[in-house]
Design a protein around this motif. Structure first.
Motif, PDB file in Angstrom:
ATOM      1  N   TRP A  40      38.519  81.154  94.545  1.00 11.40           N
ATOM      2  CA  TRP A  40      37.865  81.189  93.506  1.00 11.40           C
ATOM      3  C   TRP A  40      36.794  80.122  93.321  1.00 11.40           C
ATOM      4  N   HIS A  41      35.885  80.168  92.273  1.00 15.52           N
ATOM      5  CA  HIS A  41      35.011  79.327  92.003  1.00 15.52           C
ATOM      6  C   HIS A  41      35.506  77.759  91.711  1.00 15.52           C
ATOM      7  N   PRO A  42      34.776  76.826  92.313  1.00 17.09           N
ATOM      8  CA  PRO A  42      35.143  75.355  92.078  1.00 17.09           C
ATOM      9  C   PRO A  42      34.998  75.219  90.506  1.00 17.09           C
ATOM     10  N   ALA A  43      34.329  76.001  89.746  1.00 14.30           N
ATOM     11  CA  ALA A  43      34.341  75.670  88.139  1.00 14.30           C
ATOM     12  C   ALA A  43      35.827  75.793  87.666  1.00 14.30           C
ATOM     13  N   LYS A  44      36.323  76.679  88.111  1.00 12.46           N
ATOM     14  CA  LYS A  44      37.823  77.431  87.944  1.00 12.46           C
ATOM     15  C   LYS A  44      38.786  76.232  87.898  1.00 12.46           C
ATOM     16  N   THR A  45      38.662  75.523  89.233  1.00 10.79           N
ATOM     17  CA  THR A  45      39.562  74.670  89.278  1.00 10.79           C
ATOM     18  C   THR A  45      39.499  73.298  88.866  1.00 10.79           C
ATOM     19  N   SER A  46      37.987  73.076  88.330  1.00  6.80           N
ATOM     20  CA  SER A  46      37.751  71.930  87.449  1.00  6.80           C
ATOM     21  C   SER A  46      38.414  72.039  86.170  1.00  6.80           C
ATOM     22  N   ARG A  47      38.188  73.323  85.504  1.00  8.82           N
ATOM     23  CA  ARG A  47      38.587  73.655  83.974  1.00  8.82           C
ATOM     24  C   ARG A  47      40.129  73.720  83.973  1.00  8.82           C
ATOM     25  N   ILE A  48      40.832  73.997  84.910  1.00  9.54           N
ATOM     26  CA  ILE A  48      42.396  73.931  85.170  1.00  9.54           C
ATOM     27  C   ILE A  48      42.619  72.465  85.200  1.00  9.54           C
ATOM     28  N   GLN A  49      41.893  71.656  85.944  1.00 12.47           N
ATOM     29  CA  GLN A  49      42.343  70.379  86.170  1.00 12.47           C
ATOM     30  C   GLN A  49      42.181  69.547  84.828  1.00 12.47           C
ATOM     31  N   SER A  50      41.255  69.780  84.281  1.00 11.23           N
ATOM     32  CA  SER A  50      40.725  68.985  82.934  1.00 11.23           C
ATOM     33  C   SER A  50      41.618  69.552  81.934  1.00 11.23           C
ATOM     34  N   GLY A  51      42.362  70.716  81.999  1.00 12.36           N
ATOM     35  CA  GLY A  51      43.113  71.157  80.832  1.00 12.36           C
ATOM     36  C   GLY A  51      42.330  72.078  79.845  1.00 12.36           C
ATOM     37  N   LYS A  52      41.123  72.327  80.212  1.00 12.66           N
ATOM     38  CA  LYS A  52      40.281  73.158  79.302  1.00 12.66           C
ATOM     39  C   LYS A  52      40.675  74.397  79.394  1.00 12.66           C
ATOM     40  N   ALA A  53      41.257  74.993  80.741  1.00 13.94           N
ATOM     41  CA  ALA A  53      41.562  76.357  80.735  1.00 13.94           C
ATOM     42  C   ALA A  53      43.055  76.374  81.340  1.00 13.94           C
ATOM     43  N   ALA A  54      43.760  77.196  80.415  1.00  7.75           N
ATOM     44  CA  ALA A  54      45.335  77.308  80.947  1.00  7.75           C
ATOM     45  C   ALA A  54      45.580  78.101  82.226  1.00  7.75           C
ATOM     46  N   PRO A  55      46.102  77.756  83.376  1.00  7.88           N
ATOM     47  CA  PRO A  55      46.160  78.434  84.361  1.00  7.88           C
ATOM     48  C   PRO A  55      47.307  79.708  84.105  1.00  7.88           C
TER      49      PRO A  55
END
Length: 282
Positions: A40-55
């Motif tokens: 998947w796109h690196p932006a998805k990893t970034s959002r998950i790691q920051s807590g902005k997106a729930a996995p």
């Protein structure tokens, strides 16, 4: 998961994000490398790691597989489901109808010994008559556009009323006066509901306080909330039910209940306000 004003939910989601970051670092992977392995796109990893997106649960499985941490999957998914349960959107909760949702809450109620309830919109389920509950649930179902199983949901809602008669629990309930004057169902249904409320005031396990409209307030009107002992608070908004577990936040609601209690009237004065609301229906 929808965004939530509760810091309990935010903290739970952040804890999951932090654990995923630790798993990646333990595997010796950088964010870009993990993204490539996951496809998947690196932006998805970034959002998950920051807590902005729930996995999603599948995201957790893929992440852990890429890091060789399959043994972490079950715990992380359990934590994610627990965080989801803190914020339950009504439409999602009632996606198959209201009966199952009503039945699920009874176990929480059975574990509680002291209920402190503040209502600023409708009477709590404990106190509802079948006619009041039917009219209320029908309006909610129509508004949410969820399956109509009101006829089956009403008995499930009313079943929790038995807890008031066991003698093992206490109920302290604060009701805004305008709730008494907000008609749910027909005038006859509302009159019967107010009469039932007067009957419940005689129960030794129940304390009912009415906050008169126009009285000086120690605290402003709030959303409806239910305090389960000193352990948890359920807050009901238009779109969701929020479970608050953080001790600091729970303590704030305990304080708020005490502040609201200062402006409530009990006993004969409360009965007079209920009788006046009933008389206004004639």
């Amino acid at each position: 998961m929808p965004s939530s004003p509760s810091s309990s939910v935010v903290a739970a989601r952040k804890a999951i994000a932090d654990r995923l970051v630790e798993i990646r670092k333990d595997a010796g992977l950088k964010g870009g490398e993990l993204s490539a392995l996951c496809g998947w796109h690196p932006a998805k990893t970034s959002r998950i790691q920051s807590g902005k997106a729930a996995p999603s649960e599948e995201d957790i499985r893929v992440w852990c597989a890429a890091c060789g941490a399959g043994d972490q999957v079950a715990d992380l998914i359990a934590a994610s489901r627990a965080a989801d349960s803190m914020y339950q959107e009504w439409r999602r909760r009632n996606s198959t109808g209201m009966r199952l949702a009503q039945e699920k809450v009874i176990s929480d109620y059975e574990r509680t010994r002291f209920f402190r309830i503040y209502v600023s919109n409708v009477l709590p389920g404990f106190f509802q008559t079948a006619e009041y509950a039917t009219a209320l649930m029908q309006s909610i179902t129509d508004f949410q556009g969820t399956p109509d199983d009101v006829a089956a949901a009403v008995p499930a809602c009313l079943a929790r009323a038995r807890l008031m008669y066991t003698g093992a629990r206490r109920f302290a309930v604060l009701i805004e006066e305008w709730v008494l004057r907000t008609r749910i169902g027909s005038a006859e249904d509302m009159a019967a509901q107010l009469g039932h409320l007067l009957t419940l005031m005689s129960l030794p396990s129940v304390s009912i306080g009415i906050i008169p409209t126009g009285s000086p307030r120690a605290i402003w009107p709030l959303e409806a909330f239910y305090l389960f002992d000193d352990q948890r608070v359920a807050v009901e908004t238009l779109t969701a039910k929020i479970s608050i577990l953080q001790p600091r936040e729970v303590a704030d609601y305990v304080r708020a209940f005490a502040g609201l209690s200062e402006t409530a009237v009990h006993g004969a004065k409360a009965r007079a306000l209920i009788a006046s609301a009933a008389a206004s229906l004639e």
